[in-house]
Write an enzyme that holds these catalytic residues in place. Structure first.
Site, PDB file in Angstrom:
ATOM      1  N   ARG A  14      -0.104  13.005  53.382  1.00  0.00           N
ATOM      2  CA  ARG A  14      -0.603  11.633  53.383  1.00  0.00           C
ATOM      3  C   ARG A  14      -0.926  11.197  51.965  1.00  0.00           C
ATOM      4  NH1 ARG A  14      -4.686   9.831  58.160  1.00  0.00           N
ATOM      5  NH2 ARG A  14      -3.492  11.481  59.169  1.00  0.00           N
ATOM      6  N   SER A  98      -1.961   6.849  60.341  1.00  0.00           N
ATOM      7  CA  SER A  98      -2.977   6.663  61.366  1.00  0.00           C
ATOM      8  C   SER A  98      -3.853   5.444  61.058  1.00  0.00           C
ATOM      9  CB  SER A  98      -3.810   7.935  61.518  1.00  0.00           C
ATOM     10  OG  SER A  98      -4.700   7.834  62.592  1.00  0.00           O
ATOM     11  N   HIS A  99      -5.149   5.675  60.810  1.00  0.00           N
ATOM     12  CA  HIS A  99      -6.082   4.581  60.590  1.00  0.00           C
ATOM     13  C   HIS A  99      -6.308   4.277  59.112  1.00  0.00           C
ATOM     14  CE1 HIS A  99      -8.435   8.307  60.437  1.00  0.00           C
ATOM     15  NE2 HIS A  99      -9.152   7.680  59.538  1.00  0.00           N
ATOM     16  N   LYS A 108       3.480  13.463  59.816  1.00  0.00           N
ATOM     17  CA  LYS A 108       2.953  14.493  60.709  1.00  0.00           C
ATOM     18  C   LYS A 108       4.139  15.262  61.278  1.00  0.00           C
ATOM     19  CE  LYS A 108      -1.253  12.031  62.136  1.00  0.00           C
ATOM     20  NZ  LYS A 108      -2.044  11.542  63.290  1.00  0.00           N
ATOM     21  N   ASP A 238      -6.390   3.944  67.927  1.00  0.00           N
ATOM     22  CA  ASP A 238      -6.247   3.913  66.477  1.00  0.00           C
ATOM     23  C   ASP A 238      -4.815   3.529  66.113  1.00  0.00           C
ATOM     24  OD1 ASP A 238      -5.042   6.288  67.208  1.00  0.00           O
ATOM     25  OD2 ASP A 238      -5.975   7.490  65.646  1.00  0.00           O
ATOM     26  N   ASP A 240      -2.033   4.944  65.063  1.00  0.00           N
ATOM     27  CA  ASP A 240      -0.867   5.635  65.633  1.00  0.00           C
ATOM     28  C   ASP A 240      -1.064   5.972  67.103  1.00  0.00           C
ATOM     29  OD1 ASP A 240      -2.815   7.529  64.957  1.00  0.00           O
ATOM     30  OD2 ASP A 240      -1.368   9.097  64.526  1.00  0.00           O
ATOM     31  N   ASP A 242      -2.955   7.851  68.885  1.00  0.00           N
ATOM     32  CA  ASP A 242      -3.181   9.180  69.469  1.00  0.00           C
ATOM     33  C   ASP A 242      -4.641   9.388  69.856  1.00  0.00           C
ATOM     34  OD1 ASP A 242      -4.176   9.412  66.881  1.00  0.00           O
ATOM     35  OD2 ASP A 242      -3.224  11.341  66.463  1.00  0.00           O
ATOM     36  N   ARG A 243      -5.533   8.454  69.452  1.00  0.00           N
ATOM     37  CA  ARG A 243      -6.938   8.527  69.859  1.00  0.00           C
ATOM     38  C   ARG A 243      -7.283   7.319  70.725  1.00  0.00           C
ATOM     39  NH1 ARG A 243     -10.861   8.436  65.366  1.00  0.00           N
ATOM     40  NH2 ARG A 243      -9.234   7.464  64.122  1.00  0.00           N
ATOM     41  N   HIS A 325      -9.993  12.657  70.364  1.00  0.00           N
ATOM     42  CA  HIS A 325      -8.733  13.361  70.624  1.00  0.00           C
ATOM     43  C   HIS A 325      -8.882  14.147  71.929  1.00  0.00           C
ATOM     44  CE1 HIS A 325      -6.446  12.695  66.921  1.00  0.00           C
ATOM     45  NE2 HIS A 325      -7.586  12.788  66.259  1.00  0.00           N
TER      46      HIS A 325
END
Length: 450
Positions: A14, A98-99, A108, A238, A240, A242-243, A325
């Site tokens: 990242r 992500s965020h 990832k 979020d 992407d 995933d949360r 998560h």
């Protein structure tokens, strides 16, 4: 080549685009990843940031140059790459930060079967190969093709949760201009749900608020929309997707620990006696409820690599983290905010009570949430806290992850950040007053030290 030490993190890659992460780095990562995994095929997906598609294409070029066939899945959420990797039995790459703010992007990676790639499972070797230069491949390049993975992803998730016969629900979803705006309409299709969408327009500049629902201020719009629309539930994802975070019908934020306990109870009803993972900053109610529902709780350190490894070792049916998560054995031990959301919708849809009443049995204690303090000598501040509590009767300590101190009806965990000069404090007690007093005392010790 950019400073690779700066962009290779514990769990992913990242950095700021293009200063730290650009297409040449992504292309090299694609080639190095094929050499690391020996992949014959690689699947890629990307989020809505303007830099994401070019980075995904560059990564694909690097992979194809090493002889691997590349399947570009296009726009998707991070858990969609886990679905693709698991169902196709091939390594996967997701382009997302992500965020993080708009100027960032990232990569990832997972091995076939959605197995994680982190600093202890391949990222170090990957960085070394990129740094030294990916060797040329002596063979034919792979093919590059495109496919739409979203319908299969949505269908698979709905097979894992019994949504048949649920009552009609009004659901507000705040996508935060992130990937849930792409995935939610397909996943919800065919369900008796009246959807109230917030910020479904894909926009990697995040014009409305950060796509980071762990920060309460980013849930204000969702809370207001739930009460204004008299909705049954609010969901926030979020960037992407995933949360997942939840707001009840009163507009109150639901603790991820409560969601962990709810989903654990559902999974244990399906598989009595199973193991359920929780990290050490989830509520004490979580292991209590796991035992009460006939399961075996296993406690881990904070962080998805620890959760995933422990889940695989114990064949756990489910795992939850206080960060939002949620991990599922039936989803290749990977995390999926959307799958967690479907579990909550199924529980609510099969119960006539409002969400707050449904969740009341899973909420037993008062928690502070995570509080960060900037402390330059983290070890000395932690030692000071330990010394003070060591002098008190009936106090227990453990150091699985930072310092956890527990009494009869309270506990707190103090642990250092891996990347910043911060100490992170989580406190829980049986009463609001007890929690507040404990929180303030520990913060006084920590902040007074520096």
């Amino acid at each position: 080549m950019s400073d690779l030490d700066k962009i290779f993190k514990a769990y992913d890659i990242r950095g700021v685009v293009p200063d730290e992460l650009d297409e040449s780095v992504a292309e090299a990562v694609g080639g190095a990843f094929v050499r690391l995994t020996g992949a014959k095929t690689l699947v890629t997906l990307h989020d809505m940031r303007t830099t994401s598609q070019p980075l995904a294409e560059a990564l694909g070029r690097g992979a194809a140059a090493q002889g691997a066939d590349v399947i570009h899945g296009g726009l998707g959420s991070t858990d969609m790459v886990y679905y693709a990797s698991g169902s196709l039995e091939t390594p996967g790459a997701m382009i997302t930060a992500s965020h993080n703010p708009a100027r960032y992007n990232g990569i990832k990676l997972c091995r076939a079967g959605a197995k994680p790639v982190g600093i202890e499972t391949g990222l170090v070797q990957l960085k070394e190969t990129v740094a030294s230069g990916v060797p040329a491949y002596d063979g034919d390049p792979g093919t590059i093709s495109s496919t739409d993975l979203l319908p299969g992803y949505a269908e698979y998730l709905k097979k894992l949760v019994d949504l048949s016969g649920i009552r009609p629900l009004k659901v507000v979803v705040d996508a935060g201009n992130g990937m849930a705006g792409h995935t939610v309409p397909q996943v919800f299709e065919g369900l008796p749900i009246t959807l109230v969408p917030l910020y479904f327009e894909l926009d990697g500049t995040f014009p409305n608020h950060e796509a980071n629902p762990i920060d309460p201020k980013n849930l204000w719009d969702l809370q207001n929309a739930v009460t204004e629309n008299q909705a049954d539930i609010g969901l926030a994802f979020d960037g992407d997707a995933d949360r997942c975070f939840v707001v009840d019908e009163r507009g109150q934020i639901v603790s991820p620990s409560v969601l962990t306990a709810l989903i654990a109870a559902r999974e244990l009803a399906r598989e009595p006696g199973a193991t359920v993972i929780h990290n050490l900053i989830t509520s004490r109610a979580v292991p209590e409820l796991i035992v009460e529902h006939g399961g075996t709780p296993v406690r881990t350190r904070v962080g998805h690599s620890f959760i995933k490894a422990t889940m695989a070792e114990t064949n756990a049916v489910f795992g939850g983290e206080h960060s939002g998560h949620f991990y599922f054995r039936d989803f290749w031990f990977a995390d999926s905010g959307m799958l967690a959301a479907l579990h909550v919708l199924a529980a609510l849809g099969h119960d006539e009570r409002p969400l707050s009443a449904l969740l009341s049995e899973f909420s037993r204690y008062c928690a502070s949430g995570e509080i960060n303090s900037e402390v330059h000598d983290q070890a000395a501040a932690t030692a000071k806290v330990r010394d003070v509590y060591s002098a008190r009767a009936g106090v227990r300590f453990d150091e699985l992850d930072g310092l956890t101190v527990a009494g009869s009806d309270w506990w707190f965990n103090l642990r250092p950040s891996n990347t910043e000069p911060l100490l992170r404090l989580n406190v829980e007690a049986s009463s609001e007053a007890g929690m507040a007093g404990l929180r303030d005392e520990v913060l006084g010790l920590v902040r007074g030290h520096d």
